[in-house]
Design a protein around this motif. Structure first.
Motif, PDB file in Angstrom:
ATOM      1  N   SER A   1       0.806  -1.223   0.000  1.00  0.00           N
ATOM      2  CA  SER A   1       0.000   0.000   0.000  1.00  0.00           C
ATOM      3  C   SER A   1       0.834   1.264   0.000  1.00  0.00           C
ATOM      4  O   SER A   1       0.284   2.360  -0.161  1.00  0.00           O
ATOM      5  CB  SER A   1      -0.925   0.007   1.223  1.00  0.00           C
ATOM      6  N   ARG A   2       2.149   1.156   0.181  1.00  0.00           N
ATOM      7  CA  ARG A   2       2.980   2.346   0.298  1.00  0.00           C
ATOM      8  C   ARG A   2       4.402   2.035  -0.177  1.00  0.00           C
ATOM      9  O   ARG A   2       4.775   0.877  -0.356  1.00  0.00           O
ATOM     10  CB  ARG A   2       3.004   2.847   1.741  1.00  0.00           C
ATOM     11  N   GLY A   3       5.182   3.090  -0.390  1.00  0.00           N
ATOM     12  CA  GLY A   3       6.588   2.928  -0.696  1.00  0.00           C
ATOM     13  C   GLY A   3       6.857   2.068  -1.909  1.00  0.00           C
ATOM     14  O   GLY A   3       6.170   2.156  -2.936  1.00  0.00           O
ATOM     15  N   LEU A   4       7.851   1.203  -1.789  1.00  0.00           N
ATOM     16  CA  LEU A   4       8.245   0.357  -2.914  1.00  0.00           C
ATOM     17  C   LEU A   4       7.152  -0.636  -3.281  1.00  0.00           C
ATOM     18  O   LEU A   4       6.979  -0.963  -4.459  1.00  0.00           O
ATOM     19  CB  LEU A   4       9.535  -0.390  -2.572  1.00  0.00           C
ATOM     20  N   GLY A   5       6.410  -1.131  -2.292  1.00  0.00           N
ATOM     21  CA  GLY A   5       5.332  -2.065  -2.594  1.00  0.00           C
ATOM     22  C   GLY A   5       4.251  -1.430  -3.439  1.00  0.00           C
ATOM     23  O   GLY A   5       3.752  -2.029  -4.390  1.00  0.00           O
ATOM     24  N   ARG A   6       3.880  -0.219  -3.082  1.00  0.00           N
ATOM     25  CA  ARG A   6       2.870   0.509  -3.861  1.00  0.00           C
ATOM     26  C   ARG A   6       3.361   0.748  -5.280  1.00  0.00           C
ATOM     27  O   ARG A   6       2.623   0.554  -6.257  1.00  0.00           O
ATOM     28  CB  ARG A   6       2.552   1.839  -3.174  1.00  0.00           C
TER      29      ARG A   6
ATOM     30  N   GLN B   1      28.220   8.267  -3.418  1.00  0.00           N
ATOM     31  CA  GLN B   1      28.752   6.906  -3.362  1.00  0.00           C
ATOM     32  C   GLN B   1      28.104   5.985  -4.397  1.00  0.00           C
ATOM     33  O   GLN B   1      28.339   4.773  -4.378  1.00  0.00           O
ATOM     34  CB  GLN B   1      28.522   6.318  -1.963  1.00  0.00           C
ATOM     35  N   THR B   2      27.307   6.541  -5.295  1.00  0.00           N
ATOM     36  CA  THR B   2      26.551   5.753  -6.270  1.00  0.00           C
ATOM     37  C   THR B   2      27.065   6.048  -7.671  1.00  0.00           C
ATOM     38  O   THR B   2      27.187   7.218  -8.065  1.00  0.00           O
ATOM     39  CB  THR B   2      25.047   6.079  -6.181  1.00  0.00           C
ATOM     40  N   ALA B   3      27.365   5.011  -8.423  1.00  0.00           N
ATOM     41  CA  ALA B   3      27.977   5.189  -9.740  1.00  0.00           C
ATOM     42  C   ALA B   3      27.126   6.058 -10.659  1.00  0.00           C
ATOM     43  O   ALA B   3      27.672   6.848 -11.444  1.00  0.00           O
ATOM     44  CB  ALA B   3      28.228   3.821 -10.386  1.00  0.00           C
ATOM     45  N   LEU B   4      25.812   5.945 -10.586  1.00  0.00           N
ATOM     46  CA  LEU B   4      24.940   6.730 -11.458  1.00  0.00           C
ATOM     47  C   LEU B   4      24.656   8.118 -10.909  1.00  0.00           C
ATOM     48  O   LEU B   4      23.905   8.888 -11.514  1.00  0.00           O
ATOM     49  CB  LEU B   4      23.630   5.980 -11.717  1.00  0.00           C
ATOM     50  N   GLY B   5      25.230   8.457  -9.764  1.00  0.00           N
ATOM     51  CA  GLY B   5      25.265   9.828  -9.309  1.00  0.00           C
ATOM     52  C   GLY B   5      24.028  10.376  -8.642  1.00  0.00           C
ATOM     53  O   GLY B   5      23.915  11.592  -8.456  1.00  0.00           O
ATOM     54  N   ARG B   6      23.099   9.527  -8.236  1.00  0.00           N
ATOM     55  CA  ARG B   6      21.907  10.004  -7.530  1.00  0.00           C
ATOM     56  C   ARG B   6      21.375   8.901  -6.650  1.00  0.00           C
ATOM     57  O   ARG B   6      21.775   7.732  -6.760  1.00  0.00           O
ATOM     58  CB  ARG B   6      20.823  10.443  -8.520  1.00  0.00           C
ATOM     59  N   VAL B   7      20.454   9.276  -5.778  1.00  0.00           N
ATOM     60  CA  VAL B   7      19.741   8.300  -4.951  1.00  0.00           C
ATOM     61  C   VAL B   7      18.628   7.666  -5.777  1.00  0.00           C
ATOM     62  O   VAL B   7      18.063   8.299  -6.683  1.00  0.00           O
ATOM     63  CB  VAL B   7      19.182   8.999  -3.696  1.00  0.00           C
ATOM     64  N   GLY B   8      18.289   6.418  -5.472  1.00  0.00           N
ATOM     65  CA  GLY B   8      17.239   5.734  -6.205  1.00  0.00           C
ATOM     66  C   GLY B   8      15.860   6.306  -5.922  1.00  0.00           C
ATOM     67  O   GLY B   8      15.603   6.875  -4.858  1.00  0.00           O
ATOM     68  N   LEU B   9      14.964   6.136  -6.886  1.00  0.00           N
ATOM     69  CA  LEU B   9      13.572   6.541  -6.771  1.00  0.00           C
ATOM     70  C   LEU B   9      12.682   5.300  -6.799  1.00  0.00           C
ATOM     71  O   LEU B   9      13.086   4.258  -7.326  1.00  0.00           O
ATOM     72  CB  LEU B   9      13.192   7.481  -7.923  1.00  0.00           C
ATOM     73  N   PRO B  10      11.469   5.387  -6.246  1.00  0.00           N
ATOM     74  CA  PRO B  10      10.595   4.213  -6.251  1.00  0.00           C
ATOM     75  C   PRO B  10      10.417   3.593  -7.641  1.00  0.00           C
ATOM     76  O   PRO B  10      10.387   2.364  -7.771  1.00  0.00           O
ATOM     77  CB  PRO B  10       9.275   4.761  -5.697  1.00  0.00           C
ATOM     78  N   ASP B  11      10.313   4.425  -8.675  1.00  0.00           N
ATOM     79  CA  ASP B  11      10.149   3.885 -10.026  1.00  0.00           C
ATOM     80  C   ASP B  11      11.333   3.031 -10.467  1.00  0.00           C
ATOM     81  O   ASP B  11      11.189   2.157 -11.333  1.00  0.00           O
ATOM     82  CB  ASP B  11       9.948   5.017 -11.039  1.00  0.00           C
TER      83      ASP B  11
END
Length: 254
Positions: free
Chosen positions: A15-20, A214-224
């Protein structure tokens, strides 16, 4: 020729976050959904409204994955939902529900460790057992783990250790359920901007910037970034992936 029935996916904590987000990606891919929530029925109903707009069948059921005594009754409710859809089984189980804990190893209490165990290991273990009779032969199980099983961030020992146990369990499930052609994989997200752990990654600019650095792609991940991976791993094109740990972190700490 009869139409092929839509796949049915059950997502805990859907219902929320990554599951949603995963539910919406799967809905767009043609899945019907059974979602669980622990306490916030309003969020669950809002997600259901979005699925309804996609033209998908859905059911929203309460479930506390830390309360394994409730699993037989929950399986009975799932059976009732399936009967209403003229089905006897569902196709995919996504063990996603969970909570975070950020406490140094030396300060972690027995109660905190027990809670992590109940929610992140005992829960998925026994819930999957309870639902096995309802999972279709040839179906999929996707256990959500964490990038923290590969790299170490102080304060995550209890949480990460339980996720490590889930990754071992995944391989055993894949081996033992192979006779039913059920594939089982682990999805290990990196740090994602959600309300998980109080929205620490999303709402703390310093934490967000440090993770991005610290991430090779240069950003924090998004739910999508994660919902799309879930849909891909449950698509017909990926049925031969089995007993694997798939990390989706943008290349954290590589």
């Amino acid at each position: 020729m009869a139409d092929t029935p839509s796949p049915i996916t059950l997502i805990t904590g859907g219902s929320r976050g990554l599951g949603r987000n995963a539910a919406l990606h799967l809905g767009r891919a043609g899945h019907d959904l059974i979602l669980t929530y622990r306490s916030n029925q309003g969020e669950a109903e809002a997600t259901a409204t979005e699925l309804q707009a996609l033209g998908r069948r859905f059911a929203v059921l309460p479930l506390d994955v830390g309360d394994s005594a409730s699993f037989p009754a929950f399986a009975g409710r799932v059976r009732e939902v399936l009967a209403g859809w003229h089905r006897q089984s569902f196709d995919h189980l996504v063990n996603n529900a969970g909570i975070g804990l950020h406490v140094p190893f030396a300060e972690t209490t027995a109660a905190q460790l027990d809670e992590m165990y109940r929610i992140h290991f005992k829960g998925p273990y026994l819930l999957t057992q309870a639902l096995l009779p309802l999972i279709a032969d040839g179906g999929r199980i996707l256990n959500v783990s964490s990038g923290l099983t590969r790299f170490s961030v102080p304060g995550s020992s209890a949480y990460a250790a339980m996720k490590g146990a889930i990754e071992v369990l995944t391989r055993y499930q894949a081996r033992e359920l192979g006779e039913r052609r059920i594939s089982v994989n682990t999805l290990a997200p990196g740090a994602i901007e959600t309300d998980f752990s109080g929205g620490m990654v999303r709402d703390n600019p310093e934490v967000n910037a440090w993770i991005a650095s610290q991430t090779a792609l240069g950003r924090v991940g998004l739910p999508d970034d994660i919902g799309g991976v879930v849909a891909a791993l449950l698509s017909p094109d990926t049925h031969w992936i089995n007993a694997q740990r798939i990390e989706a972190s943008g290349g954290m700490f590589v």
